[in-house]
Scaffold this motif. Structure first.
Motif, PDB file in Angstrom:
ATOM      1  N   ALA A  51       0.824  -1.210   0.000  1.00  0.00           N
ATOM      2  CA  ALA A  51       0.000   0.000   0.000  1.00  0.00           C
ATOM      3  C   ALA A  51       0.855   1.256   0.000  1.00  0.00           C
ATOM      4  O   ALA A  51       0.458   2.286  -0.564  1.00  0.00           O
ATOM      5  N   LEU A  52       2.038   1.178   0.610  1.00  0.00           N
ATOM      6  CA  LEU A  52       2.937   2.331   0.677  1.00  0.00           C
ATOM      7  C   LEU A  52       3.968   2.334  -0.449  1.00  0.00           C
ATOM      8  O   LEU A  52       4.853   3.191  -0.477  1.00  0.00           O
ATOM      9  N   ALA A  53       3.852   1.370  -1.371  1.00  0.00           N
ATOM     10  CA  ALA A  53       4.826   1.224  -2.462  1.00  0.00           C
ATOM     11  C   ALA A  53       6.245   1.145  -1.909  1.00  0.00           C
ATOM     12  O   ALA A  53       7.185   1.724  -2.458  1.00  0.00           O
ATOM     13  N   ALA A  54       6.397   0.408  -0.804  1.00  0.00           N
ATOM     14  CA  ALA A  54       7.688   0.334  -0.112  1.00  0.00           C
ATOM     15  C   ALA A  54       8.363  -1.016  -0.253  1.00  0.00           C
ATOM     16  O   ALA A  54       9.451  -1.222   0.285  1.00  0.00           O
ATOM     17  N   ARG A  55       7.756  -1.941  -0.978  1.00  0.00           N
ATOM     18  CA  ARG A  55       8.326  -3.286  -1.038  1.00  0.00           C
ATOM     19  C   ARG A  55       9.682  -3.292  -1.739  1.00  0.00           C
ATOM     20  O   ARG A  55      10.571  -4.063  -1.393  1.00  0.00           O
ATOM     21  N   GLU A  56       9.867  -2.408  -2.737  1.00  0.00           N
ATOM     22  CA  GLU A  56      11.101  -2.434  -3.517  1.00  0.00           C
ATOM     23  C   GLU A  56      12.304  -1.872  -2.761  1.00  0.00           C
ATOM     24  O   GLU A  56      13.434  -1.988  -3.237  1.00  0.00           O
ATOM     25  N   SER A  57      12.085  -1.270  -1.622  1.00  0.00           N
ATOM     26  CA  SER A  57      13.203  -0.764  -0.827  1.00  0.00           C
ATOM     27  C   SER A  57      13.250  -1.400   0.560  1.00  0.00           C
ATOM     28  O   SER A  57      13.962  -0.919   1.438  1.00  0.00           O
ATOM     29  N   THR A  58      12.506  -2.498   0.729  1.00  0.00           N
ATOM     30  CA  THR A  58      12.381  -3.097   2.058  1.00  0.00           C
ATOM     31  C   THR A  58      12.683  -4.589   2.020  1.00  0.00           C
ATOM     32  O   THR A  58      12.130  -5.325   1.208  1.00  0.00           O
ATOM     33  N   PHE A  59      13.566  -5.011   2.920  1.00  0.00           N
ATOM     34  CA  PHE A  59      13.813  -6.426   3.142  1.00  0.00           C
ATOM     35  C   PHE A  59      12.878  -6.908   4.241  1.00  0.00           C
ATOM     36  O   PHE A  59      12.727  -6.242   5.265  1.00  0.00           O
ATOM     37  N   VAL A  60      12.274  -8.065   4.028  1.00  0.00           N
ATOM     38  CA  VAL A  60      11.434  -8.698   5.050  1.00  0.00           C
ATOM     39  C   VAL A  60      12.032 -10.059   5.355  1.00  0.00           C
ATOM     40  O   VAL A  60      12.205 -10.892   4.458  1.00  0.00           O
ATOM     41  N   LEU A  61      12.363 -10.284   6.616  1.00  0.00           N
ATOM     42  CA  LEU A  61      12.930 -11.555   7.064  1.00  0.00           C
ATOM     43  C   LEU A  61      11.996 -12.172   8.094  1.00  0.00           C
ATOM     44  O   LEU A  61      11.713 -11.562   9.123  1.00  0.00           O
ATOM     45  N   VAL A  62      11.501 -13.376   7.793  1.00  0.00           N
ATOM     46  CA  VAL A  62      10.660 -14.113   8.734  1.00  0.00           C
ATOM     47  C   VAL A  62      11.463 -15.297   9.257  1.00  0.00           C
ATOM     48  O   VAL A  62      12.016 -16.083   8.474  1.00  0.00           O
ATOM     49  N   THR A  63      11.533 -15.414  10.564  1.00  0.00           N
ATOM     50  CA  THR A  63      12.276 -16.518  11.166  1.00  0.00           C
ATOM     51  C   THR A  63      11.646 -16.880  12.501  1.00  0.00           C
ATOM     52  O   THR A  63      10.604 -16.343  12.892  1.00  0.00           O
ATOM     53  N   SER A  64      12.274 -17.807  13.206  1.00  0.00           N
ATOM     54  CA  SER A  64      11.766 -18.270  14.487  1.00  0.00           C
ATOM     55  C   SER A  64      12.934 -18.498  15.433  1.00  0.00           C
ATOM     56  O   SER A  64      14.101 -18.384  15.043  1.00  0.00           O
ATOM     57  N   ASP A  65      12.596 -18.828  16.677  1.00  0.00           N
ATOM     58  CA  ASP A  65      13.631 -19.133  17.658  1.00  0.00           C
ATOM     59  C   ASP A  65      13.804 -20.643  17.855  1.00  0.00           C
ATOM     60  O   ASP A  65      14.903 -21.128  18.100  1.00  0.00           O
ATOM     61  N   HIS A  66      12.707 -21.383  17.732  1.00  0.00           N
ATOM     62  CA  HIS A  66      12.755 -22.830  17.953  1.00  0.00           C
ATOM     63  C   HIS A  66      11.443 -23.434  17.480  1.00  0.00           C
ATOM     64  O   HIS A  66      10.453 -22.736  17.262  1.00  0.00           O
TER      65      HIS A  66
END
Length: 335
Positions: free
Chosen positions: A219-234
């Protein structure tokens, strides 16, 4: 102009330091990083649950479902390792501090406040004017990092409120580095079991929260300048975790953003590589006591080449930042 083009324009500027793009009078001109840490999210949870938003993210990510956490497979040691680039042997956090002291021996090195240095503290030191935000569903997360580092560090009750608060702040402030910690999946695992229907439902709910963040960026047209990292601890088995099993120590690690090469990462990824990868994106100098390494195989060869060229940029290059950026744009352009 595609994602690769945009980041190649950003990276040379990063090499020139905070004087170029992180002044208080100007908006942040570098990339943005959002880390979404889903506490207790197992590999089985992704493989078994209905997670359309994570699948969508993985389709344009460098990812692995075989990343390794650290021993013991408890939250404090593992989230600490993710944000401070080291293992318990270095940072000294060996438990959640419930039955014994969380830090049982002196860390290998210390930041100004006495804590083992995290990515948040390093970011604050090298880019003092950058905005850093931490929103955490689990109160204990705040004990793992330097209190001076974030502009905002807010504990919310519940994953829904945590996501809502993080999104509202991001829309208003566009922080350079954001960490969003969600705890609903871990709660379901402890209450109902890691292979229960309730657990998979919690995974699917967390998938929706990840989707809300992705929708915000679109919506903010920010995907092209933003890294998204999804992870977990365990991960977990039965109603708990902390033992010695792959179901507990293997975690997802999913990185999307400009200049990322989509596909499964075939090299080994450890949770303490997370901080080093974020440091690499921002061109930060990691402390010598960090033992991780950037997951360079996640990035395109052209981005790596541009990053390395930027690392050798001279002061004269930095004084002509506009020319540097224009040159980078031409290097990264695709038809």
């Amino acid at each position: 102009m595609g994602p690769k083009t945009i980041l190649l324009a950003i990276v040379p500027a990063l090499a020139c330091g905070s004087s170029l793009f992180a002044q208080t009078a100007e908006p942040w001109r570098g990339p943005h990083v959002i880390i979404i840490g889903v506490d207790g999210l197992s590999v089985d949870g992704i493989n078994t649950g209905q997670v359309p938003r994570l699948r969508e993210l993985m389709a344009r990510s460098a990812w692995t479902l075989e990343a390794r956490g650290v021993m013991p497979t408890l939250s404090s040691p593992n989230w600490a390792s993710a944000i401070n680039g080291a293992a318990p042997e270095q940072h000294g956090i060996t438990s959640n501090g419930i039955l014994r002291h969380m830090v049982e021996f002196q860390p290998a090195c210390r930041a100004d406040d006495g804590k083992f240095p995290t990515i948040f503290g390093v970011m604050r030191s090298e880019y003092p004017a950058s905005r850093i935000a931490v929103f955490h569903d689990w109160r204990g997360f705040a004990d793992l990092l330097e209190k001076r580092a974030p502009d905002v560090m807010k504990h919310e009750h519940g994953a829904a409120r945590t996501t809502e608060a993080a999104i509202a702040y991001w829309k208003e402030n566009r922080p350079a580095l954001t960490f969003i910690h969600l705890d609903n999946v871990d709660h379901a695992g402890h209450a109902h079991g890691w292979y229960s229907r309730e657990y998979y439902h919690a995974v699917e709910t967390a998938d929706g929260y990840v989707g809300q963040v992705l929708d915000m960026l679109d919506a903010l047209a920010a995907r092209e300048s933003t890294f998204v990292l999804v992870t977990s601890d365990h991960g977990g088995t039965a109603h708990g975790h902390g033992r010695n099993s792959l179901a507990e120590i293997q975690i997802p690690w999913i990185l999307a953003g400009p200049g990322i090469t989509p596909g499964k990462i075939t090299s080994l990824v450890n949770t303490f590589d997370t901080a080093l990868t974020v440091a690499w994106i921002f061109h930060l100098d990691p402390p010598q006591c960090w033992i991780g390494r950037p997951v360079r195989t996640a990035f395109s060869p052209s981005l790596i080449a541009s990053h390395e060229a930027a690392a050798h940029a001279s002061p004269a290059d930095c004084s002509q930042s506009g020319q540097l950026t224009d040159a980078a744009l031409h290097v990264g352009q695709t038809n």
